[in-house]
Write a protein that holds these residues in place. Structure first.
Motif, PDB file in Angstrom:
ATOM      1  N   MET A   1     -19.542 -55.502  21.362  1.00  0.00           N
ATOM      2  CA  MET A   1     -19.731 -54.865  22.658  1.00  0.00           C
ATOM      3  C   MET A   1     -19.061 -53.485  22.671  1.00  0.00           C
ATOM      4  O   MET A   1     -18.034 -53.278  22.036  1.00  0.00           O
ATOM      5  CB  MET A   1     -19.142 -55.726  23.766  1.00  0.00           C
ATOM      6  N   ILE A   2     -19.661 -52.564  23.421  1.00  0.00           N
ATOM      7  CA  ILE A   2     -19.064 -51.249  23.607  1.00  0.00           C
ATOM      8  C   ILE A   2     -19.007 -50.937  25.103  1.00  0.00           C
ATOM      9  O   ILE A   2     -19.624 -51.624  25.920  1.00  0.00           O
ATOM     10  CB  ILE A   2     -19.836 -50.147  22.875  1.00  0.00           C
ATOM     11  N   ASN A   3     -18.264 -49.907  25.434  1.00  0.00           N
ATOM     12  CA  ASN A   3     -18.226 -49.419  26.809  1.00  0.00           C
ATOM     13  C   ASN A   3     -19.013 -48.116  26.856  1.00  0.00           C
ATOM     14  O   ASN A   3     -18.659 -47.142  26.178  1.00  0.00           O
ATOM     15  CB  ASN A   3     -16.771 -49.186  27.246  1.00  0.00           C
ATOM     16  N   LEU A   4     -20.087 -48.077  27.629  1.00  0.00           N
ATOM     17  CA  LEU A   4     -20.897 -46.879  27.778  1.00  0.00           C
ATOM     18  C   LEU A   4     -20.851 -46.439  29.244  1.00  0.00           C
ATOM     19  O   LEU A   4     -21.385 -47.125  30.122  1.00  0.00           O
ATOM     20  CB  LEU A   4     -22.343 -47.143  27.345  1.00  0.00           C
ATOM     21  N   ASN A   5     -20.151 -45.347  29.486  1.00  0.00           N
ATOM     22  CA  ASN A   5     -20.013 -44.803  30.839  1.00  0.00           C
ATOM     23  C   ASN A   5     -19.495 -45.833  31.843  1.00  0.00           C
ATOM     24  O   ASN A   5     -19.933 -45.887  32.994  1.00  0.00           O
ATOM     25  CB  ASN A   5     -21.345 -44.223  31.316  1.00  0.00           C
ATOM     26  N   GLY A   6     -18.567 -46.677  31.380  1.00  0.00           N
ATOM     27  CA  GLY A   6     -17.924 -47.626  32.277  1.00  0.00           C
ATOM     28  C   GLY A   6     -18.556 -48.996  32.326  1.00  0.00           C
ATOM     29  O   GLY A   6     -18.024 -49.894  32.988  1.00  0.00           O
ATOM     30  N   SER A   7     -19.675 -49.203  31.615  1.00  0.00           N
ATOM     31  CA  SER A   7     -20.343 -50.508  31.592  1.00  0.00           C
ATOM     32  C   SER A   7     -20.216 -51.119  30.198  1.00  0.00           C
ATOM     33  O   SER A   7     -20.432 -50.435  29.194  1.00  0.00           O
ATOM     34  CB  SER A   7     -21.822 -50.367  31.956  1.00  0.00           C
TER      35      SER A   7
ATOM     36  N   GLY B   1     -18.966 -32.253  21.800  1.00  0.00           N
ATOM     37  CA  GLY B   1     -18.193 -33.406  22.231  1.00  0.00           C
ATOM     38  C   GLY B   1     -16.837 -33.442  21.556  1.00  0.00           C
ATOM     39  O   GLY B   1     -16.573 -32.698  20.609  1.00  0.00           O
ATOM     40  N   VAL B   2     -15.981 -34.304  22.060  1.00  0.00           N
ATOM     41  CA  VAL B   2     -14.657 -34.534  21.477  1.00  0.00           C
ATOM     42  C   VAL B   2     -14.413 -36.037  21.425  1.00  0.00           C
ATOM     43  O   VAL B   2     -15.082 -36.813  22.109  1.00  0.00           O
ATOM     44  CB  VAL B   2     -13.532 -33.853  22.289  1.00  0.00           C
ATOM     45  N   PHE B   3     -13.446 -36.439  20.603  1.00  0.00           N
ATOM     46  CA  PHE B   3     -13.140 -37.861  20.530  1.00  0.00           C
ATOM     47  C   PHE B   3     -11.675 -38.079  20.203  1.00  0.00           C
ATOM     48  O   PHE B   3     -10.994 -37.190  19.688  1.00  0.00           O
ATOM     49  CB  PHE B   3     -14.034 -38.566  19.504  1.00  0.00           C
ATOM     50  N   GLU B   4     -11.218 -39.257  20.530  1.00  0.00           N
ATOM     51  CA  GLU B   4      -9.887 -39.731  20.167  1.00  0.00           C
ATOM     52  C   GLU B   4     -10.031 -41.024  19.384  1.00  0.00           C
ATOM     53  O   GLU B   4     -10.851 -41.883  19.737  1.00  0.00           O
ATOM     54  CB  GLU B   4      -9.030 -39.992  21.410  1.00  0.00           C
ATOM     55  N   THR B   5      -9.257 -41.169  18.326  1.00  0.00           N
ATOM     56  CA  THR B   5      -9.218 -42.407  17.560  1.00  0.00           C
ATOM     57  C   THR B   5      -7.833 -43.015  17.740  1.00  0.00           C
ATOM     58  O   THR B   5      -6.834 -42.394  17.368  1.00  0.00           O
ATOM     59  CB  THR B   5      -9.499 -42.163  16.075  1.00  0.00           C
ATOM     60  N   LEU B   6      -7.782 -44.203  18.325  1.00  0.00           N
ATOM     61  CA  LEU B   6      -6.510 -44.837  18.659  1.00  0.00           C
ATOM     62  C   LEU B   6      -6.312 -46.104  17.834  1.00  0.00           C
ATOM     63  O   LEU B   6      -7.256 -46.875  17.612  1.00  0.00           O
ATOM     64  CB  LEU B   6      -6.460 -45.210  20.147  1.00  0.00           C
TER      65      LEU B   6
ATOM     66  N   VAL C   1     -16.355 -38.400  24.101  1.00  0.00           N
ATOM     67  CA  VAL C   1     -16.840 -37.717  25.305  1.00  0.00           C
ATOM     68  C   VAL C   1     -17.805 -36.618  24.867  1.00  0.00           C
ATOM     69  O   VAL C   1     -17.519 -35.875  23.929  1.00  0.00           O
ATOM     70  CB  VAL C   1     -15.674 -37.085  26.097  1.00  0.00           C
ATOM     71  N   TRP C   2     -18.958 -36.526  25.547  1.00  0.00           N
ATOM     72  CA  TRP C   2     -19.897 -35.450  25.249  1.00  0.00           C
ATOM     73  C   TRP C   2     -20.499 -34.935  26.556  1.00  0.00           C
ATOM     74  O   TRP C   2     -20.554 -35.633  27.546  1.00  0.00           O
ATOM     75  CB  TRP C   2     -20.996 -35.921  24.296  1.00  0.00           C
ATOM     76  N   ARG C   3     -20.948 -33.681  26.512  1.00  0.00           N
ATOM     77  CA  ARG C   3     -21.517 -33.074  27.704  1.00  0.00           C
ATOM     78  C   ARG C   3     -22.927 -33.613  27.944  1.00  0.00           C
ATOM     79  O   ARG C   3     -23.663 -33.932  27.004  1.00  0.00           O
ATOM     80  CB  ARG C   3     -21.554 -31.552  27.566  1.00  0.00           C
TER      81      ARG C   3
ATOM     82  N   GLU D   1     -20.425 -37.566  29.690  1.00  0.00           N
ATOM     83  CA  GLU D   1     -20.595 -39.002  29.534  1.00  0.00           C
ATOM     84  C   GLU D   1     -19.597 -39.466  28.489  1.00  0.00           C
ATOM     85  O   GLU D   1     -19.025 -38.650  27.753  1.00  0.00           O
ATOM     86  CB  GLU D   1     -22.032 -39.322  29.117  1.00  0.00           C
ATOM     87  N   PHE D   2     -19.375 -40.783  28.399  1.00  0.00           N
ATOM     88  CA  PHE D   2     -18.396 -41.267  27.422  1.00  0.00           C
ATOM     89  C   PHE D   2     -18.785 -42.630  26.872  1.00  0.00           C
ATOM     90  O   PHE D   2     -19.585 -43.360  27.474  1.00  0.00           O
ATOM     91  CB  PHE D   2     -16.990 -41.331  28.032  1.00  0.00           C
ATOM     92  N   ALA D   3     -18.218 -42.929  25.727  1.00  0.00           N
ATOM     93  CA  ALA D   3     -18.397 -44.246  25.112  1.00  0.00           C
ATOM     94  C   ALA D   3     -17.094 -44.661  24.451  1.00  0.00           C
ATOM     95  O   ALA D   3     -16.329 -43.819  23.965  1.00  0.00           O
ATOM     96  CB  ALA D   3     -19.527 -44.223  24.083  1.00  0.00           C
ATOM     97  N   ILE D   4     -16.846 -45.968  24.449  1.00  0.00           N
ATOM     98  CA  ILE D   4     -15.669 -46.527  23.783  1.00  0.00           C
ATOM     99  C   ILE D   4     -16.150 -47.621  22.852  1.00  0.00           C
ATOM    100  O   ILE D   4     -16.916 -48.505  23.251  1.00  0.00           O
ATOM    101  CB  ILE D   4     -14.651 -47.107  24.778  1.00  0.00           C
ATOM    102  N   GLU D   5     -15.714 -47.588  21.616  1.00  0.00           N
ATOM    103  CA  GLU D   5     -16.052 -48.642  20.657  1.00  0.00           C
ATOM    104  C   GLU D   5     -14.778 -49.144  19.998  1.00  0.00           C
ATOM    105  O   GLU D   5     -13.781 -48.415  19.915  1.00  0.00           O
ATOM    106  CB  GLU D   5     -17.034 -48.126  19.607  1.00  0.00           C
TER     107      GLU D   5
END
Length: 279
Positions: free
Chosen positions: A1-7, A28-33, A94-96, A110-114
């Motif tokens: 599962m991923i998070n796409l724009n809060g869903s 776009g930019v990203f963070e790797t945690l 995050v990307w425009r 918009e954003f995505a979290i994986e």
């Protein structure tokens, strides 16, 4: 599962516009945690770096992008993917929004979290040979400090390493100074002096870089300098190592005919593992 724009959505079902600006222009930019026991490590540092990057790139930062909101989105995804125990990797991108050519019509994002599982605590690799990548260079200055979606030099260096059986490559800037490796900041030790390139040379403003600099400054047996590193210094050094949040501190064992010690890297790994993982 991923998070796409809060869903939270299934990775195979996630959809973004074909003309998104991340794909079209690398906008776009990203963070790797790195996460442990369901929580992101050094979250505050990652959050403020992300906000600074978005401001530099003139993105419209949503009012919802508070530290509490983003951290909760990350921890909820980790829980959904059963990563509440052990170690995990999270990428927050995050990307425009679509529109325009080089000049965007819309600065909103918009954003995505994986997330994905990774092995345990930080470990030093047993063998790591590098070479200098001279086909293309990174550009010194502020844009080089950001984790943008446009990483073509790193990509081409990775392909070169793969084709020539190297484990990493060292990148240079337009002034032919050594800046970093493909995926981490570079440190060079000669005797008791440790050098790392300054941000003005174009290296990534790494979170683990800052942690290692702070740790080294507390260790009385080393003198630390943020200064330019020339290619000629590489073969005269006693030790080379790189840093990033996912892999921690990793020794470089060989560059051309030069073999290196791992003394400082081994010491740092033990200290960092103790700080974050209690072991």
């Amino acid at each position: 599962m991923i998070n796409l724009n809060g869903s939270i959505v299934d990775q195979q079902q996630a959809q973004i516009p074909f003309n998104n600006r991340g794909t079209y222009y690398g906008d776009g930019v990203f963070e790797t945690l790195r996460c442990y026991e369901g929580k992101p490590l050094l979250f505050e540092a990652h959050y403020f770096r992300l906000m600074a990057s978005m401001r530099i790139l003139r993105m419209e930062i949503p009012q919802s992008f508070t530290p509490e909101f983003i951290e909760e989105e990350i921890t909820n995804l980790l829980a959904k993917n059963n990563f509440t125990q052990g170690h995990a990797r999270v990428r927050f991108t995050v990307w425009r929004k679509p529109g325009g050519f080089y000049t965007p019509q819309d600065r909103n994002v918009e954003f995505a979290i994986e997330s994905s599982e990774i092995d345990g605590k930080y470990q030093n690799p047993s063998s790591r040979e590098v070479e200098l990548f001279k086909d293309h260079h990174v550009v010194s200055g502020m844009l080089g400090n950001l984790k943008t979606a446009q990483k073509m030099v790193n990509i081409l260096a990775g392909i070169y390493a793969q084709e020539n059986d190297y484990q990493d490559m060292l990148l240079i800037n337009e002034k032919k100074m050594v800046v970093e490796s493909i995926s981490g900041n570079l440190f060079l030790r000669s005797g008791d002096t440790i050098k790392t390139p300054p941000l003005s040379d174009g290296c990534l403003n790494g979170i683990m870089r800052e942690q290692v600099l702070s740790q080294l400054k507390m260790m009385l047996n080393y003198k630390v300098e943020e200064t330019t590193i020339t290619p000629f210094e590489l073969q005269r050094a006693d030790e080379l190592f790189t840093t990033n949040m996912i892999r921690g501190v990793q020794s470089i064992h060989k560059y051309r005919k030069k073999a290196y010690e791992t003394t400082c890297a081994d010491e740092l790994i033990e200290l960092i593992n103790g700080r974050y993982f209690g072991a």
